[in-house]
Every structure is written in C-alpha cells, then in structure tokens.
Design a protein around this motif. Sequence first.
Motif, mmCIF file in Angstrom:
data_model
loop_
_atom_site.group_PDB
_atom_site.id
_atom_site.type_symbol
_atom_site.label_atom_id
_atom_site.label_comp_id
_atom_site.label_asym_id
_atom_site.label_seq_id
_atom_site.Cartn_x
_atom_site.Cartn_y
_atom_site.Cartn_z
ATOM 1 N N ASP A 94 16.436 -47.066 -1.585
ATOM 2 C CA ASP A 94 16.365 -45.905 -0.699
ATOM 3 C C ASP A 94 16.154 -46.328 0.751
ATOM 4 N N LYS B 111 23.105 -44.803 -5.895
ATOM 5 C CA LYS B 111 22.551 -44.522 -4.566
ATOM 6 C C LYS B 111 23.531 -44.884 -3.453
ATOM 7 N N MET C 46 21.572 -48.265 -10.872
ATOM 8 C CA MET C 46 20.751 -47.678 -9.811
ATOM 9 C C MET C 46 21.397 -47.900 -8.448
ATOM 10 N N ASP D 225 13.702 -48.772 -6.833
ATOM 11 C CA ASP D 225 14.221 -47.491 -6.393
ATOM 12 C C ASP D 225 13.890 -47.263 -4.913
ATOM 13 N N ASP E 118 10.395 -48.760 -10.176
ATOM 14 C CA ASP E 118 9.937 -47.823 -9.146
ATOM 15 C C ASP E 118 10.058 -48.449 -7.766
#
Length: 311
Positions: free
Chosen positions: A36, A73, A69, A32, A29
Amino acid sequence: MAYLTANSLKGNWATLLLPLTASENIDFDILDEEIDYLTSIKVDGIYSGGTAGEFYNLEEEETLRVNEMLAKKCHAAAIPFQIGISDTNPKISLKRLNSLKHLRPSAFQLILPDWVAPTYSEQAEFLTRIQEKAFPIPLVLYNPPHAKRMVTPQEFNQLANLIPGLIGIKVADGDTSWYKAMKPIAAKLAIFVPGHHLATGIASGVAAGAYSNIACLSPLGAQRWYALMLSDTKEALAIEKLLLGFFRKAIDPLKNAGYSNPALDKFLAVVGGWSKISTRIRWPYRSVPEANVDEARKYAKKALPSFFFEH
C-alpha cells in the motif's frame, strides 16, 4: 495495464521485501501495508521475487500468495509490476511462470539456471523456452555478480537479437570501459544498474533505471532522486557521492563481515524506517542485528536528510 517494452521500462523500481515473524513465517499484514505504501507514493514500479524477496527460500504456495497480493494492488493502482520467477532449477522457473501468468504482470524477471553454469547456447535455449511460455508477457534477465555465468556485453547483444521477448537486464555496472561496451546494447534493452550508482548510469546515457537498493532505504527519497536525475544531473551526482559515503560508513563493514545482500537490503529498510519490517531473514542465513540500526540511522539522517520523511 500494458505490458512493458524496452522503451517503457525505466525509472526507480522498488523491491518487495519479505517481512517475517519471529518463527520465520511471512507477516502478510506488514506485506499488505508495504505494498500500500509503495503504490501510494507512485514508485515507477514494484517487483517481487528478487534477492530481498528471498525467492530462493520460498515455497510455491507462498510465492503464489505474495504475488496475488501484489498483482491485485498494482492493477488497482495502475502501477507497473514485475513478478520474479527465478530459481536455480529451470523447471521450477517454468512452473512458477505457468502458475503466475494469470496475474498479468508487466513483465517476468528471472535468473539463468545457477547450479551448473550454462554456456551461451544453453542460455539461449533456456530463454527461448521461457519466452514461448511467457508470451505475450516480456522478460527481464537478472544477472548479478555472483551468478555462476556472467553474461558478456557481446552475449547480451546476441540475446537481444535472438529473444525478442527480452526487454531488459539487471546487472552490476563497471568502469567507463564497461559503459562504453554497453552503449550499443542500451538501444535494444533497458539496462538497470545498482541503485546507488543510478545517477552515474543515467548521466552516461546507458542506464534506464534501477531495481533499487536505495528504494529499500527510502522509496520516496529514491523516487525523488530519480526525478532529479532527469532535471539536474549535477545535483543528482552530488547526492550519489553522499550515498556512496553512507554505504562505505554503514553498509560496507556489514558486507565485509559476511552479511548477505538480502540481509543488507532489509537492514536498509529498517534504517529508513518507512516500513514495520524487521532485519530478519530466513534460515540458514544471518540477519543483521537490530542493535546496528540506531547508529546507521543517525549517520544516514545526518548525511542524507533528503531521504528521510515523516511516515
């Protein structure tokens, strides 16, 4: 997204720090959120599998999930990214390359085999095989000061001529004689120097960028500082002096106490406060105690106000 070249590889690259829970599992989490944030502020690039990503302490399924991941992104945000395939075992580096090539990174980053120090001919053999398997994805060689074999300027020049897929190197810099020796190589390879020396490197005409420890402290501050290097060399060098003063005050004592580079990089991120990451690194290595953060943060905010922002 286009693959990188020796000319297009440049700027402020942020490392993907490995967030860990109290049980030393990856906190996906927080990872992530970290990706971002880095994509939202438009750093010049993001790379995984570096020292601060603890590549030497990851299982293969973890390596795959982290990079899936990152790739998803970065492709969506059109941010260049490199995947680290480093390992002390050359066969594992090949295995990582094969399992991650489908993610289409902008380049692969790797170290030389590091248990038995390779001769120059063995370096060339290793990189030739990796290049063949990676094609058309280019390579960046990470040759840190603690590598078993430090590549010389002459060897870098030979490798640049022999391995067309090699587009860049990540190295520690040196004095003026080092910069003079590396000048011809800068015409062939993108040379990346330590983040806290980047203004000097850019001013010399040798460095193209940094896989930046300063981006650990403040990715946005590091990005703005890099932009300043391209417009106001004098001011950028003045900021470098402030950064070096901060490192002498807050980081060098920890380094001298035996804390490793990944521990120091995570400590910088906690001091910067832009991520929820903790100072924790994986066993058996020591983490910098969180109790050290407040004093370092107070000093950093006073000495480096342009590197702190509301998040």
